[in-house]
Scaffold this motif. Structure first.
Motif, PDB file in Angstrom:
ATOM      1  N   ALA A 675      39.663  41.283  43.841  1.00  0.00           N
ATOM      2  CA  ALA A 675      40.024  39.877  44.025  1.00  0.00           C
ATOM      3  C   ALA A 675      40.609  39.287  42.750  1.00  0.00           C
ATOM      4  N   ALA A 676      40.133  39.728  41.623  1.00  0.00           N
ATOM      5  CA  ALA A 676      40.625  39.202  40.349  1.00  0.00           C
ATOM      6  C   ALA A 676      41.915  39.868  39.891  1.00  0.00           C
ATOM      7  N   ASP A 683      46.624  35.940  49.414  1.00  0.00           N
ATOM      8  CA  ASP A 683      45.786  35.535  50.541  1.00  0.00           C
ATOM      9  C   ASP A 683      44.672  36.548  50.798  1.00  0.00           C
ATOM     10  N   ILE A 684      44.937  37.838  50.549  1.00  0.00           N
ATOM     11  CA  ILE A 684      43.896  38.854  50.733  1.00  0.00           C
ATOM     12  C   ILE A 684      42.834  38.715  49.646  1.00  0.00           C
ATOM     13  N   ARG A 685      43.290  38.563  48.406  1.00  0.00           N
ATOM     14  CA  ARG A 685      42.330  38.398  47.314  1.00  0.00           C
ATOM     15  C   ARG A 685      41.514  37.123  47.500  1.00  0.00           C
ATOM     16  N   LEU A 717      36.974  33.912  39.234  1.00  0.00           N
ATOM     17  CA  LEU A 717      37.577  32.590  39.372  1.00  0.00           C
ATOM     18  C   LEU A 717      38.472  32.273  38.178  1.00  0.00           C
ATOM     19  N   ARG A 718      38.117  32.794  37.034  1.00  0.00           N
ATOM     20  CA  ARG A 718      38.877  32.497  35.829  1.00  0.00           C
ATOM     21  C   ARG A 718      40.238  33.185  35.829  1.00  0.00           C
ATOM     22  N   GLY A 721      43.544  33.454  39.736  1.00  0.00           N
ATOM     23  CA  GLY A 721      44.692  32.651  40.124  1.00  0.00           C
ATOM     24  C   GLY A 721      44.319  31.526  41.084  1.00  0.00           C
ATOM     25  N   ASP A 722      45.302  30.666  41.374  1.00  0.00           N
ATOM     26  CA  ASP A 722      45.054  29.474  42.185  1.00  0.00           C
ATOM     27  C   ASP A 722      44.575  29.800  43.587  1.00  0.00           C
ATOM     28  N   THR A 723      45.153  30.833  44.199  1.00  0.00           N
ATOM     29  CA  THR A 723      44.779  31.144  45.579  1.00  0.00           C
ATOM     30  C   THR A 723      43.325  31.555  45.671  1.00  0.00           C
ATOM     31  N   VAL A 724      42.882  32.356  44.724  1.00  0.00           N
ATOM     32  CA  VAL A 724      41.475  32.788  44.703  1.00  0.00           C
ATOM     33  C   VAL A 724      40.559  31.579  44.506  1.00  0.00           C
TER      34      VAL A 724
END
Length: 882
Positions: A675-676, A683-685, A717-718, A721-724
Motif C-alpha cells: 500500500a505504501a 485505487d488498489i493501494r 499514511l506518510r 500518497g493522497d489516495t492512500v
C-alpha cells in the motif's frame, strides 16, 4: 405491491430483509443488491418498500433519490414481466375492455428510468466519487422503453371509436410527459441541452415510400421515447379524422414551451392546414432559435413545416424568413470543427438546401431570394440536387442485406458424412454466413452431434466440430440455476451431462485442439450443472491441457485481471468458482472437489498465477472451506508476490469482507508495504490501506492488541500518497457513521477515532493537499454531535480545494430536498464550520465557490450571530455574492 399478501416463508424473508436493510440504506453496495432483485422476489421488494416508506425522509441525498429511482425501475415493464409480443397483439385484438387495452398499449411503449451498475462509468474511463454526491455515483441512470407498436399492429386506420382514441391520446401524452420529467431529473435535459431530440429521428411514422434503400422506418429499433412519441402522433392524427375538436384539445395539452419533443410534435401536426392556421405557424417559425431553425438532424419537422406551409404565410413573414435564410446560420459554432473557410461554405450550402426544400414543396421565393439561390448554387461545387422535402433527414439504421440463395443446410446430409460437411463450412479464417449456419446447426442439435462424436478417433474435422459444439451449445441464460431456468434450457441439461461424460473419454488430441471451445462451454454450464460430479470430472480432464496451453501462449502486457478471464485456465477457474457448493465445513474435502484443489495446487507458471487471481477474489469462502490449503497456496503466493504477480493484491483488495485476524497477522506487514509503495495503481493501494485502518479500528473497539503495528500504518499514511490517506479517512468516517455490529454511542465512536487520529495520523503539515482536504472536509459531519471536536482535529491539515457544493462538507441534512444544514447546531459548531469553510474556500483567481455558501453563512450567523463581524465571515460573504 405494498399490500402484497406473503406466505409464511416469504414473511420470514421479508422480516430478515427489513432487519438487514435498516442500517444499510446508504450503502452503495446494498443498493446495487436491491437493483438486482427480480420481480418474483416479492418478499424482499415489499420489505424494502415498507422500510423506505418510513425512512425515506431521513435519508441524505443522493441516496433518497436513488431509492425513488429504484422503485420506479422495479415498476418498469421489463421482459421478465411483460407480455410476449404475440400475446400482446392477441390481447389488443380481443379488446376485453377499453381501459385495459389502453393500459396495455401504454405499458408496452412507455419510457421509464433504467438503472445499471455505476461501474459502467469506469468502462468509459470515469472514476466514481469516493462518497456519492450525485445519483451517478450510485447507479448508471438512463431512459429505456418498450418496443415500438405501429399503427398497423393496432389497426388504428380502421378505428373510428372517438372515445377510445381520445382516451388513448391522453394516456400516451401523460406517459410521455412523465418520461420527459424523469429524463430531466436524471440530467438528460438541462437548459438548451436536450438529449431526447436525438433519440427520436422523426416524431411521426415515416411512410414506406420515404424509406431509403436498405432501410426502413427510421425509429424501428428505437426504445425510450420514440415508441410513445410516434404512437401519440398517430393516435391524434387518426382522432383528427373523426373529431377535429377533440384532436385540437389533445394537441393543446402538449407542453410545447417546456419540451422539445412536444414542440416537434406540434410542428408535425401543423404541417396540414386543417389543424393549425397560418398565423400560428408564422409565429412558430419566426421565433425559432438558431439550433431549431437550422439543425435538421435534431429538428427535421421544423424544416418540413417551413417548406410545406410556406405558401400559406404572409408576404411579410416570408420576407423575414428569406432574410434569415440568405444570412445563413451563425458560423461560429461550425468554425470550431470545420475551420473558417469550410464553415462559411457549409453555411451557404445549408441555406441553399433549405431554399430548395421550399421550392420542392411548391413554395415560391422572391426574386431576390431566387437570384441569391442561383448565384450560390453556381458558385459551389456541384451538390446532390434536392428532390424531396424530407431529403437529408436522418434515415436511422440501414442494413446491408446479404442475399444468399446458397446458404448451406444440413438436414438431408447422411450422418456418415455430416461431421466432414460441417467441418468444411467452419472456416478457420473468420466468421461468414456458411460458418454461422454450420455453428447454429451444431448448437441446435447437441444430441445428434454427441452421437456422431462419441468413441471416435482424432480427425481434424471432429476436433473442429467439438470446438464449435463448445461455443454454440449453451443455455439461453447462463446465469440461471435449475430453480430459475426456462423449460427450454432445462430440456438441454441431459445433453449437457452427457457431454461431460464424453469429454472424460474423448481422445486427448481432440480435446487439446478444441480446448478453447470446450473450456468456454464449461464456464457457461456451471450453474445449470450445479457442480455435479460428472461436470467436475470433465473439468479435471480439461484442466491439465488448459494449464499447458495457457503457459504456452505468448506473453502480453495485458493486466492480470483481464488475462485471468480470457484463457482456457481462466474459463475453467471461473466455471469452478461459480459451481462450488454453498459453504459447509469440509465442503471441498470430498472427491471430486478435493481433486480440483490438487489440480489447482499443481498448476505452474502463468496458469497458476491466473488461477490464483480468481481464487483470491473469493478468499473468504476458501478460507472458511479449507484453511490449510489457503495458507499454503493463496497466502504464501500473496506474501511472496513480486513483479507481475504483485497484481494478486488487487484481487485481495476486492474481497467482500475484512480478512480474519489470523490472515492479517500473516499478510499485514506485506500489505502495508504494498500500500505504501508505488508499483500498483492508487485505487488498489487505497483499498488495502482502508482495510488496514478498519482492522485497527476493530482491534481498538474490541480491546485487542493491534494486529498490524501502528508504526507501520503511520508509515503507510506518510509515504503512501493522497489516495492512500483519503481511503484511510473513508474507513474512519464509515465507522463514525455506521460502526456495524452492536450499537455504540456516537461519543464512544468519536473517542476511538480521535485516539487513532492523534496517535497514527502523520503530523507533517507538508502532507496537506487539495485531495486530502477534500477527503477531510466531511469528517466533522461524520462525527455528528462531536462536530466541533472533529473540526479541531483536522483544521491544521486543510487547504483550499474545488468544493462545488455543501455536499462536500456532509452538512446537508437528511431531509427530502437536502436543503437544510445539519450537524452544525451550537455556537461552537458554527465557529468550527466557519473555520473549515475559510480554510477550504480559496480567494485566488479561478477559485471554486461552493454552491450554497450563502446558505451556509446564514446558518452560521443564526447559530452564532457574533461571527458576522469575523473577517473570515466577511471574506466568504463577499465570495458568495459574486
Amino acid at each position: 405491491m405494498r399490500n402484497v399478501k406473503l406466505s409464511d416463508t416469504d414473511a420470514r424473508i421479508a422480516h430478515n430483509t427489513r432487519a438487514f436493510a435498516l442500517e444499510r440504506l446508504t450503502d452503495r453496495e446494498f443498493l446495487e443488491w436491491a437493483r438486482l432483485l427480480r420481480s418474483d422476489q416479492v418478499a424482499e421488494r415489499a420489505a424494502l418498500r415498507e422500510v423506505l416508506d418510513f425512512r425515506i425522509k431521513d435519508l441524505a441525498e443522493p441516496y433518497a433519490q436513488a431509492w425513488r429511482y429504484l422503485f420506479e425501475f422495479w415498476d418498469a415493464p421489463f421482459a421478465e414481466t411483460s407480455y410476449d409480443r404475440l400475446l400482446l397483439k392477441r390481447d389488443l385484438k380481443s379488446r376485453a375492455s377499453q381501459s385495459e387495452t389502453i393500459s396495455l398499449i401504454v405499458s408496452a411503449v412507455r419510457p421509464w428510468i433504467r438503472l445499471e451498475s455505476a461501474r459502467k462509468y469506469e468502462a468509459f474511463g470515469h472514476k466514481r466519487a469516493k462518497n456519492p454526491k450525485t445519483i451517478g455515483d450510485i447507479f448508471w441512470v438512463s431512459m429505456e422503453g418498450g418496443e415500438p407498436l405501429t399503427p398497423d399492429e393496432l389497426d388504428l386506420k380502421n378505428n373510428d371509436d372517438r372515445d377510445f382514441l381520445f382516451e388513448l391520446a391522453l394516456a400516451l401524452n401523460a406517459s410521455l410527459l412523465s418520461g420527459l420529467n424523469q429524463a430531466s431529473s436524471i440530467g438528460m435535459i438541462a437548459g438548451d441541452a436536450d438529449a431526447t431530440t436525438w433519440l427520436v429521428h422523426r416524431v411521426y411514422f415515416v411512410p414506406p415510400d420515404q424509406y431509403p434503400e436498405g432501410g426502413g422506418e427510421p425509429d424501428r429499433y428505437k426504445k425510450g421515447f420514440a415508441p410513445t412519441t410516434k404512437l401519440l402522433f398517430a393516435t391524434v392524427e387518426q382522432l383528427a379524422k373523426i373529431d377535429k375538436k377533440a384532436a385540437l384539445r389533445s394537441i393543446s395539452s402538449w407542453d410545447v414551451d417546456r419540451w422539445k419533443l412536444y414542440k416537434r410534435l406540434w410542428a408535425a401536426a401543423a404541417r396540414g392546414a386543417s389543424l393549425v392556421d397560418a398565423s400560428e405557424v408564422a409565429d412558430f417559425l419566426v421565433n425559432l432559435d438558431d439550433r431549431e431553425f437550422w439543425w435538421t438532424d435534431a429538428f427535421p419537422e421544423f424544416a418540413e413545416l417551413r417548406a410545406l406551409r410556406w405558401s400559406s404565410l404572409s408576404d411579410r413573414v416570408r420576407k423575414r424568413l428569406e432574410r434569415r435564410l440568405i444570412k445563413g446560420e451563425p458560423p461560429a459554432r461550425l468554425m470550431k470543427r470545420l475551420g473558417k473557410e469550410q464553415a462559411l461554405q457549409a453555411v451557404i450550402r445549408r441555406s441553399t438546401i433549405e431554399m430548395q426544400r421550399i421550392k420542392i414543396a411548391g413554395g415560391k421565393l422572391s426574386e431576390t431570394a431566387n437570384n441569391w439561390l442561383e448565384n450560390a448554387r453556381s458558385a459551389q461545387t456541384p451538390q446532390v440536387p434536392v428532390t424531396a422535402v424530407t431529403q437529408g433527414f436522418s434515415v436511422g439504421v440501414r442494413a446491408v442485406v446479404e442475399y444468399t440463395v446458397s446458404d448451406p443446410t444440413f438436414d438431408h446430409i447422411p450422418s456418415s458424412r455430416l461431421i466432414e460437411e460441417l467441418a468444411r463450412h467452419l472456416s478457420d479464417e473468420g466468421w461468414d454466413s456458411k460458418g454461422r449456419a454450420a455453428s447454429e446447426f451444431i448448437g441446435r442439435n447437441p444430441s445428434l452431434m454427441l452421437d456422431l462424436l462419441s468413441d471416435a478417433a482424432y480427425t481434424p474435422a471432429r476436433a473442429k466440430v467439438w470446438q464449435a459444439l463448445g461455443y454454440s451449445f449453451r443455455p439461453a441464460d447462463i446465469n440461471a440455476t435449475r430453480a430459475t431456468a426456462t423449460p427450454e434450457d432445462m430440456t438441454l441439461v441431459p445433453s449437457a451431462f452427457r457431454m461431460c461424460t464424453l469429454i472424460t473419454s474423448t481422445d486427448t488430441k481432440i480435446l487439446d485442439a478444441a480446448l478453447s471451445g470446450l473450456t468456454s462451454w464449461i464456464s457457461t454450464w456451471d450453474r445449470l450443472l450445479n457442480g455435479e460430479d460428472n461436470y467436475i470430472r470433465a473439468w479435471l480432464t480439461l484442466w491439465p491441457l488448459a494449464v499447458v496451453q495457457t503457459n504456452r501462449s505468448p506473453k502480453t502486457d495485458t493486466p492480470l485481471r483481464d488475462r485471468s478471464f480470457s484463457t482456457p485456465v481462466g474459463n475453467l477457474v471461473d466455471g469452478f468458482i461459480r459451481a462450488i457448493p454453498n459453504f459447509k465445513p469440509g465442503a471441498l474435502a470430498r472427491e471430486p472437489w478435493s481433486d480440483v484443489l490438487v489440480g489447482l495446487a499443481e498448476a505452474t507458471g502463468e496458469a497458476a498465477l491466473q488461477a490464483c487471481y480468481q481464487l483470491m477474489m473469493f478468499f473468504d469462502y476458501f478460507w472458511s472451506a479449507d484453511r490449510d490449503w489457503v495458507k499454503k497456496h493463496l497466502l504464501a503466493a500473496l506474501v511472496d508476490a513480486k513483479a507481475s504477480s504483485l497484481e494478486l493484491w488487487q484481487a485481495f483488495a476486492e474481497t467482500e469482507h475484512l480478512p480474519a485476524r489470523e490472515v492479517l497477522k500473516e499478510v499485514g506487514p506485506r500489505m502495508i508495504e504494498v500500500a505504501a509503495g508505488s508499483e500498483l495503481p492508487g485505487d488498489i493501494r487505497g483499498a488495502l490501506a482502508q482495510r488496514a485502518i478498519l482492522a485497527t479500528i476493530i482491534d481498538m473497539r474490541d480491546g485487542q492488541p493491534a494486529v498490524i503495528p501502528s508504526a507501520l500504518i503511520q508509515q503507510m499514511l506518510r509515504i503512501g500518497g493522497d489516495t492512500v490517506r483519503a481511503r484511510a479517512l473513508r474507513a474512519m468516517k464509515k465507522y463514525l457513521k455506521d460502526p456495524g455490529g452492536a450499537p455504540q454511542p456516537p461519543a464512544d465512536r468519536f473517542a476511538l477515532i480521535k485516539e487513532l487520529f492523534e496517535n497514527v495520523w502523520p503530523k507533517e503539515l507538508t502532507l496537506s493537499s487539495p485531495t486530502l482536504s477534500d477527503a477531510l472536509a466531511d469528517f466533522p459531519a461524520a462525527a455528528g454531535p462531536k462536530f466541533a471536536d472533529a473540526a479541531d482535529l483536522i483544521l491544521p491539515f486543510l487547504a483550499p480545494f474545488q468544493c462545488w457544493s455543501l455536499w462536500e462538507y456532509g452538512v446537508l441534512d437528511r431531509s427530502e430536498n437536502g436543503d437544510k444544514i445539519g450537524c452544525v447546531d451550537t455556537p461552537r459548531d458554527a465557529a468550527a464550520f466557519l473555520a473549515i469553510l475559510d480554510k477550504t474556500v480559496g480567494s485566488e483567481e479561478g477559485a471554486v465557490v461552493p454552491n450554497g455558501l450563502d446558505r451556509a453563512l446564514r446558518h452560521i450567523s443564526e447559530r452564532n450571530p457574533q461571527l458576522e463581524n469575523d473577517v473570515r465571515y466577511q471574506r466568504l460573504l463577499t465570495l458568495s455574492r459574486r
